[in-house]
Write a protein that holds these residues in place. Structure first.
Motif, mmCIF file in Angstrom:
data_model
loop_
_atom_site.group_PDB
_atom_site.id
_atom_site.type_symbol
_atom_site.label_atom_id
_atom_site.label_comp_id
_atom_site.label_asym_id
_atom_site.label_seq_id
_atom_site.Cartn_x
_atom_site.Cartn_y
_atom_site.Cartn_z
ATOM 1 N N GLY A 57 -43.077 -16.930 4.630
ATOM 2 C CA GLY A 57 -42.370 -18.209 4.723
ATOM 3 C C GLY A 57 -41.864 -18.475 6.126
ATOM 4 O O GLY A 57 -41.899 -19.610 6.614
ATOM 5 N N TRP A 58 -41.402 -17.422 6.794
ATOM 6 C CA TRP A 58 -40.940 -17.520 8.183
ATOM 7 C C TRP A 58 -42.087 -17.932 9.094
ATOM 8 O O TRP A 58 -41.952 -18.815 9.950
ATOM 9 C CB TRP A 58 -40.358 -16.175 8.587
ATOM 10 N N ALA A 59 -43.256 -17.337 8.887
ATOM 11 C CA ALA A 59 -44.428 -17.671 9.696
ATOM 12 C C ALA A 59 -44.841 -19.129 9.494
ATOM 13 O O ALA A 59 -45.167 -19.839 10.453
ATOM 14 C CB ALA A 59 -45.584 -16.736 9.348
ATOM 15 N N GLN A 60 -44.824 -19.604 8.245
ATOM 16 C CA GLN A 60 -45.209 -20.984 7.951
ATOM 17 C C GLN A 60 -44.261 -21.978 8.608
ATOM 18 O O GLN A 60 -44.681 -23.009 9.142
ATOM 19 C CB GLN A 60 -45.261 -21.201 6.447
ATOM 20 N N MET A 61 -42.974 -21.671 8.570
ATOM 21 C CA MET A 61 -41.989 -22.573 9.179
ATOM 22 C C MET A 61 -42.212 -22.696 10.688
ATOM 23 O O MET A 61 -42.225 -23.808 11.248
ATOM 24 C CB MET A 61 -40.574 -22.048 8.904
ATOM 25 N N LEU A 62 -42.421 -21.560 11.345
ATOM 26 C CA LEU A 62 -42.644 -21.582 12.787
ATOM 27 C C LEU A 62 -43.978 -22.241 13.133
ATOM 28 O O LEU A 62 -44.097 -22.951 14.146
ATOM 29 C CB LEU A 62 -42.592 -20.156 13.338
ATOM 30 N N GLN A 63 -44.983 -22.018 12.300
ATOM 31 C CA GLN A 63 -46.294 -22.621 12.539
ATOM 32 C C GLN A 63 -46.210 -24.140 12.473
ATOM 33 O O GLN A 63 -46.781 -24.848 13.321
ATOM 34 C CB GLN A 63 -47.290 -22.104 11.500
ATOM 35 N N MET A 64 -45.506 -24.658 11.488
ATOM 36 C CA MET A 64 -45.344 -26.111 11.366
ATOM 37 C C MET A 64 -44.642 -26.678 12.591
ATOM 38 O O MET A 64 -45.007 -27.758 13.087
ATOM 39 C CB MET A 64 -44.562 -26.441 10.099
ATOM 40 N N ALA A 65 -43.663 -25.968 13.097
ATOM 41 C CA ALA A 65 -42.956 -26.449 14.290
ATOM 42 C C ALA A 65 -43.871 -26.469 15.501
ATOM 43 O O ALA A 65 -43.869 -27.431 16.287
ATOM 44 C CB ALA A 65 -41.733 -25.556 14.546
ATOM 45 N N VAL A 77 -49.400 -18.518 13.350
ATOM 46 C CA VAL A 77 -48.303 -17.574 13.567
ATOM 47 C C VAL A 77 -48.502 -16.381 12.644
ATOM 48 O O VAL A 77 -48.633 -16.537 11.432
ATOM 49 C CB VAL A 77 -46.925 -18.218 13.310
ATOM 50 N N GLN A 78 -48.528 -15.210 13.230
ATOM 51 C CA GLN A 78 -48.640 -13.963 12.471
ATOM 52 C C GLN A 78 -47.336 -13.185 12.621
ATOM 53 O O GLN A 78 -46.840 -12.993 13.729
ATOM 54 C CB GLN A 78 -49.809 -13.120 12.977
ATOM 55 N N VAL A 79 -46.776 -12.742 11.499
ATOM 56 C CA VAL A 79 -45.539 -11.959 11.524
ATOM 57 C C VAL A 79 -45.820 -10.592 10.911
ATOM 58 O O VAL A 79 -46.246 -10.496 9.759
ATOM 59 C CB VAL A 79 -44.400 -12.667 10.752
ATOM 60 N N ASP A 80 -45.592 -9.539 11.687
ATOM 61 C CA ASP A 80 -45.771 -8.166 11.218
ATOM 62 C C ASP A 80 -44.419 -7.474 11.122
ATOM 63 O O ASP A 80 -43.478 -7.811 11.853
ATOM 64 C CB ASP A 80 -46.668 -7.372 12.179
ATOM 65 N N CYS A 81 -44.327 -6.490 10.249
ATOM 66 C CA CYS A 81 -43.127 -5.651 10.139
ATOM 67 C C CYS A 81 -43.474 -4.248 10.613
ATOM 68 O O CYS A 81 -44.355 -3.605 10.031
ATOM 69 C CB CYS A 81 -42.610 -5.604 8.705
ATOM 70 N N VAL A 82 -42.821 -3.794 11.657
ATOM 71 C CA VAL A 82 -43.055 -2.459 12.209
ATOM 72 C C VAL A 82 -41.703 -1.749 12.289
ATOM 73 O O VAL A 82 -40.838 -2.137 13.075
ATOM 74 C CB VAL A 82 -43.714 -2.519 13.601
#
Length: 362
Positions: A57-65, A77-82
């Motif tokens: 959801g975070w990635a989608q929001m930033l992508q739309m912006a 926008v790709q969001v990974d958790c490391v």
């Protein structure tokens, strides 16, 4: 149409605040790559905490912006958790198979600490992390019951040296209760208890954990000091109720962790309000705003405020805490938010900002 620049991309991202880091992704050091190919923009972010239920959801929001930026035809926008390893105390050796140790503590009993620890561990696992829980309450272990592990279940022994933790609901679980009879009290003096805890935590074959949640006994005695001196704790979570007596003891817990240089990640307030199941009337049975005052006094965050709920108690007693018994409920969502905030606080406390990479069309 003007050409897209890295500065414009970063300025766009800075308009959004990660609710768990309380910073925009650029300032928080999450930006790893910016690839600009004409009117196409690709961005990769890296979160240092478990956020499997949040990142898409975070990635989608930033992508739309980004797609609304002047000169951008398409954005990705790709969001990974490391999750990296962190520890609060210096000169304490790392724990084999464990990246981060989280101590869940309270100054006194009866405030819902063990229930919080169980739900925190399960919520971290739901976010995609590898999680274990250690029941360090030698005198009154309860995690076996909360995780639905049958009485009499014993861990396997590996190479005549290591206990293999039991597994329930996707979490690795270890407790003194698995080595003794449920009806046998632990009539031990402090040094014996401390030695047992140290053996339990260091001789358990934890399997590649991102987080080990330690359910601490109430108080500020031998067990707490042993943990602080011998185990690399990344941070602590203080559990209290709004009641003045509970807050008084919770303050002692905060002070203890500060004296031994373990970061206090924040406060969880249980039993904050009771809502009548018949009429819906809300009543603050144990006082109001105590957790918030405690957090403000020590400059830490109130991570979560949970109601006095029969469902929380019944689900824990049934061996399926709220996080997995009713994962879409409002209470379960509070636990998920708590898990992400705890992971984010650990990441912020111990991880320096990383440089990002820019790739532009020649």
């Amino acid at each position: 149409m003007s050409a897209v620049t890295r500065e414009a991309v970063e300025a766009c991202l800075r308009q959004f605040t990660d609710p768990h880091l309380d910073q925009d992704p650029v300032s928080a050091g999450c930006l790893r790559e910016v690839d600009i190919q004409g009117a196409r923009v690709a961005v990769r972010l890296e979160l240092g905490y478990a956020a499997g239920l949040f990142k898409n959801g975070w990635a989608q929001m930033l992508q739309m912006a980004l797609e609304n930026l002047d000169g951008v035809d398409s954005a990705q926008v790709q969001v990974d958790c490391v999750i990296d390893s962190h520890q609060g105390q210096a000169q304490v050796p790392a724990l084999a198979g464990v990246k981060n140790v989280i101590a869940v503590a309270s100054g006194k009993g009866g405030v819902g600490k063990s229930t919080t620890a169980a739900n925190l561990a399960l919520a971290l696992a739901r976010e995609g992390a590898r999680v274990g829980i250690l029941d360090a309450d030698i005198y009154g272990p309860s995690q076996g019951i909360m995780f639905g592990i049958a009485e009499g279940t014993r861990p396997q022994v590996k190479d005549q040296k290591w206990f293999v933790p039991l597994e329930a609901h996707g979490v690795q679980v270890m407790s003194m209760a698995f080595l003794t009879d449920d009806n046998t009290p632990m009539v031990w003096r402090g040094p014996m208890v401390s030695g047992a805890l140290l053996q339990l935590i260091t001789q358990t074959a934890w399997n590649d954990l991102d987080y080990l949640v330690v359910d601490m006994p109430p108080g500020t005695g031998d067990i707490q000091l042993t943990l602080a001196q011998k185990v690399p704790v990344a941070g602590s979570v203080i559990v209290t109720t709004p009641q003045d007596l509970a807050l008084l003891d919770a303050r002692k817990g905060v002070e203890m962790f500060r004296k031994v240089h373990i970061p206090v990640l924040g406060v969880v307030e249980n039993m904050a309000v009771h809502i009548c199941s018949n009429c819906g009337h809300a009543e603050h049975l144990f006082g109001e705003g105590g957790g918030e005052k405690l957090a403000a006094q020590y400059g830490v965050e109130l991570l979560a405020s949970l109601p006095l709920s029969m469902a929380i108690r019944m689900q824990a007693d049934d061996g399926k805490p709220t996080t997995i018994a009713d994962p879409e409920s409002q209470i379960a969502m509070i636990y998920q938010d708590l898990a992400r905030k705890v992971g984010a606080r650990i990441a912020l406390a111990g991880k320096p900002a990383m440089p990002s990479i820019e790739i532009s069309e020649d």
